[in-house]
Write a protein that holds these residues in place. Structure first.
Motif, PDB file in Angstrom:
ATOM      1  N   VAL A 293       0.760  -1.110  -0.036  1.00 19.38           N
ATOM      2  CA  VAL A 293      -0.021   0.063  -0.012  1.00 19.38           C
ATOM      3  C   VAL A 293       0.947   1.289   0.021  1.00 19.38           C
ATOM      4  O   VAL A 293       1.939   1.213   0.101  1.00 19.38           O
ATOM      5  CB  VAL A 293      -1.120  -0.238   1.203  1.00 19.38           C
ATOM      6  N   THR A 294       0.341   2.483  -0.361  1.00 25.64           N
ATOM      7  CA  THR A 294       0.894   3.564  -0.258  1.00 25.64           C
ATOM      8  C   THR A 294       0.276   4.676   0.692  1.00 25.64           C
ATOM      9  O   THR A 294      -0.742   4.848   0.466  1.00 25.64           O
ATOM     10  CB  THR A 294       0.910   4.138  -1.752  1.00 25.64           C
ATOM     11  N   PRO A 295       1.123   5.046   1.526  1.00 27.06           N
ATOM     12  CA  PRO A 295       2.245   4.995   2.126  1.00 27.06           C
ATOM     13  C   PRO A 295       2.298   3.359   2.841  1.00 27.06           C
ATOM     14  O   PRO A 295       1.536   3.106   3.283  1.00 27.06           O
ATOM     15  CB  PRO A 295       2.692   5.788   3.095  1.00 27.06           C
ATOM     16  N   ALA A 296       3.391   2.731   2.440  1.00 22.86           N
ATOM     17  CA  ALA A 296       3.847   1.395   2.874  1.00 22.86           C
ATOM     18  C   ALA A 296       3.594   1.568   4.687  1.00 22.86           C
ATOM     19  O   ALA A 296       4.035   2.363   5.232  1.00 22.86           O
ATOM     20  CB  ALA A 296       5.166   0.795   2.713  1.00 22.86           C
ATOM     21  N   LEU A 297       2.754   0.312   5.033  1.00 28.52           N
ATOM     22  CA  LEU A 297       2.236   0.381   6.377  1.00 28.52           C
ATOM     23  C   LEU A 297       3.345   0.020   7.534  1.00 28.52           C
ATOM     24  O   LEU A 297       4.041  -1.080   7.335  1.00 28.52           O
ATOM     25  CB  LEU A 297       1.073  -0.521   6.508  1.00 28.52           C
ATOM     26  N   THR A 298       3.722   0.764   8.410  1.00 29.08           N
ATOM     27  CA  THR A 298       4.493   0.447   9.471  1.00 29.08           C
ATOM     28  C   THR A 298       3.483  -0.490  10.503  1.00 29.08           C
ATOM     29  O   THR A 298       2.529  -0.136  10.436  1.00 29.08           O
ATOM     30  CB  THR A 298       4.989   1.445  10.412  1.00 29.08           C
ATOM     31  N   THR A 299       4.216  -1.445  10.966  1.00 23.65           N
ATOM     32  CA  THR A 299       3.278  -2.355  11.551  1.00 23.65           C
ATOM     33  C   THR A 299       4.012  -3.575  12.505  1.00 23.65           C
ATOM     34  O   THR A 299       5.279  -3.449  12.432  1.00 23.65           O
ATOM     35  CB  THR A 299       2.458  -3.296  10.411  1.00 23.65           C
ATOM     36  N   VAL A 300       3.347  -4.436  13.176  1.00 20.64           N
ATOM     37  CA  VAL A 300       3.956  -5.330  13.853  1.00 20.64           C
ATOM     38  C   VAL A 300       3.859  -6.753  13.296  1.00 20.64           C
ATOM     39  O   VAL A 300       2.614  -7.181  13.023  1.00 20.64           O
ATOM     40  CB  VAL A 300       3.524  -5.271  15.181  1.00 20.64           C
ATOM     41  N   ARG A 301       4.909  -7.152  13.075  1.00 16.70           N
ATOM     42  CA  ARG A 301       4.930  -8.510  12.324  1.00 16.70           C
ATOM     43  C   ARG A 301       4.512  -9.621  13.113  1.00 16.70           C
ATOM     44  O   ARG A 301       5.147 -10.317  14.050  1.00 16.70           O
ATOM     45  CB  ARG A 301       6.339  -8.923  11.813  1.00 16.70           C
ATOM     46  N   GLN A 302       3.458 -10.384  12.554  1.00 19.94           N
ATOM     47  CA  GLN A 302       3.335 -11.665  13.092  1.00 19.94           C
ATOM     48  C   GLN A 302       3.784 -12.724  12.119  1.00 19.94           C
ATOM     49  O   GLN A 302       3.201 -12.667  11.022  1.00 19.94           O
ATOM     50  CB  GLN A 302       1.408 -11.672  13.159  1.00 19.94           C
ATOM     51  N   PRO A 303       4.765 -13.384  12.560  1.00 19.28           N
ATOM     52  CA  PRO A 303       5.229 -14.447  11.698  1.00 19.28           C
ATOM     53  C   PRO A 303       4.210 -15.748  11.368  1.00 19.28           C
ATOM     54  O   PRO A 303       4.187 -16.863  11.804  1.00 19.28           O
ATOM     55  CB  PRO A 303       6.465 -15.036  12.378  1.00 19.28           C
ATOM     56  N   ASP A 304       3.077 -15.381  10.176  1.00 18.48           N
ATOM     57  CA  ASP A 304       2.222 -16.342  10.023  1.00 18.48           C
ATOM     58  C   ASP A 304       2.721 -17.594   9.314  1.00 18.48           C
ATOM     59  O   ASP A 304       2.550 -18.665   9.739  1.00 18.48           O
ATOM     60  CB  ASP A 304       1.284 -15.659   8.812  1.00 18.48           C
ATOM     61  N   TYR A 305       3.529 -17.723   8.212  1.00 17.30           N
ATOM     62  CA  TYR A 305       4.129 -18.635   7.356  1.00 17.30           C
ATOM     63  C   TYR A 305       5.120 -19.515   8.534  1.00 17.30           C
ATOM     64  O   TYR A 305       4.644 -20.637   8.671  1.00 17.30           O
ATOM     65  CB  TYR A 305       4.828 -18.303   6.423  1.00 17.30           C
ATOM     66  N   GLU A 306       5.600 -19.003   9.518  1.00 21.23           N
ATOM     67  CA  GLU A 306       6.663 -19.693  10.350  1.00 21.23           C
ATOM     68  C   GLU A 306       5.768 -20.504  11.270  1.00 21.23           C
ATOM     69  O   GLU A 306       6.014 -21.397  11.842  1.00 21.23           O
ATOM     70  CB  GLU A 306       7.586 -18.658  11.027  1.00 21.23           C
ATOM     71  N   MET A 307       4.633 -19.668  11.699  1.00 21.11           N
ATOM     72  CA  MET A 307       3.586 -20.213  12.534  1.00 21.11           C
ATOM     73  C   MET A 307       3.190 -21.461  12.132  1.00 21.11           C
ATOM     74  O   MET A 307       3.177 -22.486  12.890  1.00 21.11           O
ATOM     75  CB  MET A 307       2.759 -19.245  12.911  1.00 21.11           C
ATOM     76  N   GLY A 308       2.559 -21.514  10.935  1.00 20.26           N
ATOM     77  CA  GLY A 308       2.195 -22.729  10.326  1.00 20.26           C
ATOM     78  C   GLY A 308       3.212 -23.957  10.085  1.00 20.26           C
ATOM     79  O   GLY A 308       3.009 -24.959  10.582  1.00 20.26           O
ATOM     80  N   LYS A 309       4.312 -23.678   9.845  1.00 20.62           N
ATOM     81  CA  LYS A 309       5.376 -24.780   9.807  1.00 20.62           C
ATOM     82  C   LYS A 309       5.829 -25.115  11.269  1.00 20.62           C
ATOM     83  O   LYS A 309       5.992 -26.322  11.290  1.00 20.62           O
ATOM     84  CB  LYS A 309       6.853 -24.018   9.285  1.00 20.62           C
ATOM     85  N   LEU A 335       8.852  -5.225  15.331  1.00 24.98           N
ATOM     86  CA  LEU A 335       8.111  -4.165  14.598  1.00 24.98           C
ATOM     87  C   LEU A 335       8.807  -3.950  13.076  1.00 24.98           C
ATOM     88  O   LEU A 335      10.287  -3.869  12.952  1.00 24.98           O
ATOM     89  CB  LEU A 335       8.574  -2.846  15.654  1.00 24.98           C
ATOM     90  N   ILE A 336       7.922  -3.561  12.193  1.00 22.78           N
ATOM     91  CA  ILE A 336       8.636  -3.540  10.795  1.00 22.78           C
ATOM     92  C   ILE A 336       8.026  -2.111  10.459  1.00 22.78           C
ATOM     93  O   ILE A 336       7.093  -1.633  10.410  1.00 22.78           O
ATOM     94  CB  ILE A 336       7.652  -4.179   9.740  1.00 22.78           C
ATOM     95  N   GLU A 337       9.312  -1.357  10.237  1.00 27.03           N
ATOM     96  CA  GLU A 337       9.302   0.183  10.300  1.00 27.03           C
ATOM     97  C   GLU A 337       9.056   0.342   8.520  1.00 27.03           C
ATOM     98  O   GLU A 337      10.105   0.039   7.973  1.00 27.03           O
ATOM     99  CB  GLU A 337      10.422   1.001  10.936  1.00 27.03           C
ATOM    100  N   ARG A 338       7.873   1.106   8.342  1.00 27.39           N
ATOM    101  CA  ARG A 338       7.960   1.528   6.981  1.00 27.39           C
ATOM    102  C   ARG A 338       7.767   3.069   6.882  1.00 27.39           C
ATOM    103  O   ARG A 338       8.127   3.756   7.523  1.00 27.39           O
ATOM    104  CB  ARG A 338       6.923   0.631   6.087  1.00 27.39           C
ATOM    105  N   GLN A 339       6.674   3.266   6.056  1.00 22.67           N
ATOM    106  CA  GLN A 339       6.322   4.913   5.773  1.00 22.67           C
ATOM    107  C   GLN A 339       5.080   5.342   6.552  1.00 22.67           C
ATOM    108  O   GLN A 339       4.754   6.580   6.142  1.00 22.67           O
ATOM    109  CB  GLN A 339       6.362   5.024   4.139  1.00 22.67           C
ATOM    110  N   SER A 340       4.416   4.722   7.125  1.00 24.88           N
ATOM    111  CA  SER A 340       3.046   5.321   7.663  1.00 24.88           C
ATOM    112  C   SER A 340       3.351   6.108   8.965  1.00 24.88           C
ATOM    113  O   SER A 340       1.996   6.513   9.520  1.00 24.88           O
ATOM    114  CB  SER A 340       1.910   4.430   7.549  1.00 24.88           C
ATOM    115  N   VAL A 341       4.255   6.045   9.545  1.00 25.28           N
ATOM    116  CA  VAL A 341       4.733   6.654  10.872  1.00 25.28           C
ATOM    117  C   VAL A 341       5.633   7.895  10.850  1.00 25.28           C
ATOM    118  O   VAL A 341       6.887   7.354  10.015  1.00 25.28           O
ATOM    119  CB  VAL A 341       5.060   5.689  12.055  1.00 25.28           C
ATOM    120  N   ALA A 342       5.444   8.902  11.434  1.00 20.96           N
ATOM    121  CA  ALA A 342       6.557  10.092  11.246  1.00 20.96           C
ATOM    122  C   ALA A 342       6.280  10.716  12.530  1.00 20.96           C
ATOM    123  O   ALA A 342       5.418  10.417  13.670  1.00 20.96           O
ATOM    124  CB  ALA A 342       6.336  10.793  10.203  1.00 20.96           C
TER     125      ALA A 342
END
Lengths: 346, 346
Positions: A293-309, A335-342
């Motif tokens: 998305v634009t701006p790329a979303l700053t978010t908290v990563r939940q390791p979905d794929y790894e969780m499945g494995k 925390l995944i820092e991208r562009q939606s927080v300043a």
DNA sequence: CTGTTAGCGCATTCAT
DNA sequence: ATGAATGCGCTAACAG
């Protein structure tokens, strides 16, 4: 109806016993003369033999299949989990039966029943059912279950969870560090433990920073009849609308998940509030789209794929009768820092 | 190991024959005195009887399961299809085995084999394999298959397809109507029939409008080793970059799918090209996220969920031995107008 | 090395 | 209305 060829047909054709045929065709390590072995394999090919796994499984009591029960595969979080599960299942020569409950606990229970009747002994489930009696019954009968995402308080159920509270804390902390003090929290109903935990994390961070919660900045959706992505999104829009109508506006919005955050961002754009210059937005989950998305979303990563494995690996461990080791694993947020927080505007 | 209770155990307990127990517990319409019926049902409950479907299925030759093979469930298009499939399967008391091929035709063939060996007689598949011999072999043996999305040229394979060409035409047409004449096309490799068709539709519309194609505006990715959403996205970004470096820029960009369109939009934002004021963007698919991005994406709707439901219904029709009616259904595209397209700047 | 036999759990034909 | 007997396709003792 096609009448299928069986090991007996082959036995007759090659003039051996069906036991020998079975030994060859099931790759048993039982010794068979290489001459016969070749003849049998050739005959099997010529006659287009297809082994009937139902016969084998009835005999060996192994269905080589696991069940996966999730609310909706359409939710990108679950589809990633599913991909992870299926990958390790396939490596173990197991297949996966996928079940969507659509938030209906009746459907969920029906599926648990069907799974066990199909002699499936392993189940990975993200349960939304308040009543775990059905599950409990089948566990007593030998069903092994791994709970993902949503916790299940039942003996013998191992958890692959996620530290939601810490995740909520991390997100809020990040906003705080950027200089925000007026931080709103926008969420779907707090009807699941996971959602409550995120909220608690938000509160933890606020408290730690000595900031008093402004109740007006905590917007909780009253009820949602479905948790489809689109209604999460609409929810985010609506609550943002309320937020913007306030005399004292926040400078940052923390959304309970990424899809809700998309709604937040969209409503802000509608009302010409620029992200992140005028309003910071942070999400939760880090689904694949968050970076698209634009701006790329700053978010908290939940390791979905790894969780499945991980969940699937744990399941095979206990199916193999591995000694009961850790009862639960708690994956850590990031925390995944991208562009939606300043920083907040002056 | 739990030794499970069988109809024989119950028969012994109630002092009847196992045949009678079977008749009662399998809801046969065979007459049994209501007295015995009650006793047997009670005993079944008391003894926590769980029917073993393997036994039943071996006997009746019905696995009550269908197989679904897709490239990656993580692709929102396929997860919606899957949801549709599972819904009608469940209504027919069938379960679904989900298989991700990850674009690997070896994996695909392995799964077809496993499916048939498990006595699954119905398969819904979006195949990327160039070689359909394996599939063909099993079809001869009685496997019923519905091809979705990607066409399969094999006898007895019914198609639930989508009119990609018309979709491509519609999108381009829309841009044309808005006044654009400099329309770029950005796509992943044209290695699948579906992708080629969209491109042809683009060309159709251009030709009809009497516009000569500018080869520089058709950007085709050379190769992609995976078709994950993220690489589609990156692909869109990269190709947009190339487009913007051109002396003669287009005023509109048509992306081969929504995920690619997101990449296009993001790169435009990076280079401060406003959408839709300075550049129009149109996608293809209408995945759920298309309406969640900002600006909301104008796109061509591919009815994923309906496609799943339809495919599954067709499958049950032919499994039930319905007379072979239409060999294929072609779903029609529909333009979804949102915010990413406007008239070209003067 | 190979064959004989039995039985996994169930539904069903054929008696009664 | 009930029971006895058979077999779905396969593996696994056991015997030779």
């Amino acid at each position: 109806m096609h009448k299928s060829v069986t090991i007996h047909d082959i036995a007759k054709a090659v003039n051996v016993s069906s036991a020998t045929v079975s030994r060859v065709l099931s790759n048993s390590d039982y010794p068979v003369s290489s001459e016969l072995k070749m003849k049998i394999q050739q005959a099997a090919k010529d006659m287009a033999y297809v082994p009937n796994m139902l016969g084998k499984q009835l005999k060996t009591k192994q269905s080589r299949m696991i069940g996966v029960i999730v609310p909706t595969i359409t939710n990108p979080f679950y589809s990633s989990v599913m991909l992870g599960i299926e990958e390790v299942a396939r490596k173990n020569d197991f297949q996966v039966m996928l079940c969507n409950t659509l938030q209906d606990s009746k459907v969920e229970n029906e599926y648990v029943k069907t799974i066990f009747e199909k002699q499936i002994k392993g189940l990975i489930i993200s349960s939304i059912s308040p009543d775990q009696n059905t599950l409990s019954d089948y566990i007593k009968l030998g069903l092994k279950v791994i709970a993902i995402d949503q916790q299940i308080d039942l003996d013998h159920v191992r958890q692959v969870g996620f530290d939601y509270r810490k995740g909520g804390y991390l997100a809020t902390r990040h906003l705080l560090k950027k200089g925000h003090t007026k931080i709103a929290y926008v969420t779907a109903p707090l009807d699941r433990p996971s959602r409550k935990s995120v909220y608690e994390g938000y509160m933890d961070a606020l408290r730690e920073a000595g900031i008093e919660r402004n109740p007006e900045w905590v917007r909780v959706e009253g009820e949602m009849n479905d948790y489809s992505g689109i209604s999460e999104y609409e929810n985010g829009r609506r609550l943002t609308c309320e937020l913007l109508a306030l005399a004292d506006r926040p400078t940052a919005i923390f959304a309970c998940n990424d899809m809700t955050a998309f709604g937040v961002i969209n409503e802000l754009a509608n009302q010409s509030v620029r992200v992140p210059e005028e309003m910071s937005v942070i999400g939760f989950d880090d689904i694949e789209f968050s970076r698209m998305v634009t701006p790329a979303l700053t978010t908290v990563r939940q390791p979905d794929y790894e969780m499945g494995k991980l969940a699937c690996s744990m399941l095979f461990d206990i199916l193999d009768g591995e000694k009961e080791q850790e009862m639960g694993i708690m994956l850590q947020p990031k925390l995944i820092e991208r562009q939606s927080v300043a920083a907040p505007p002056d």
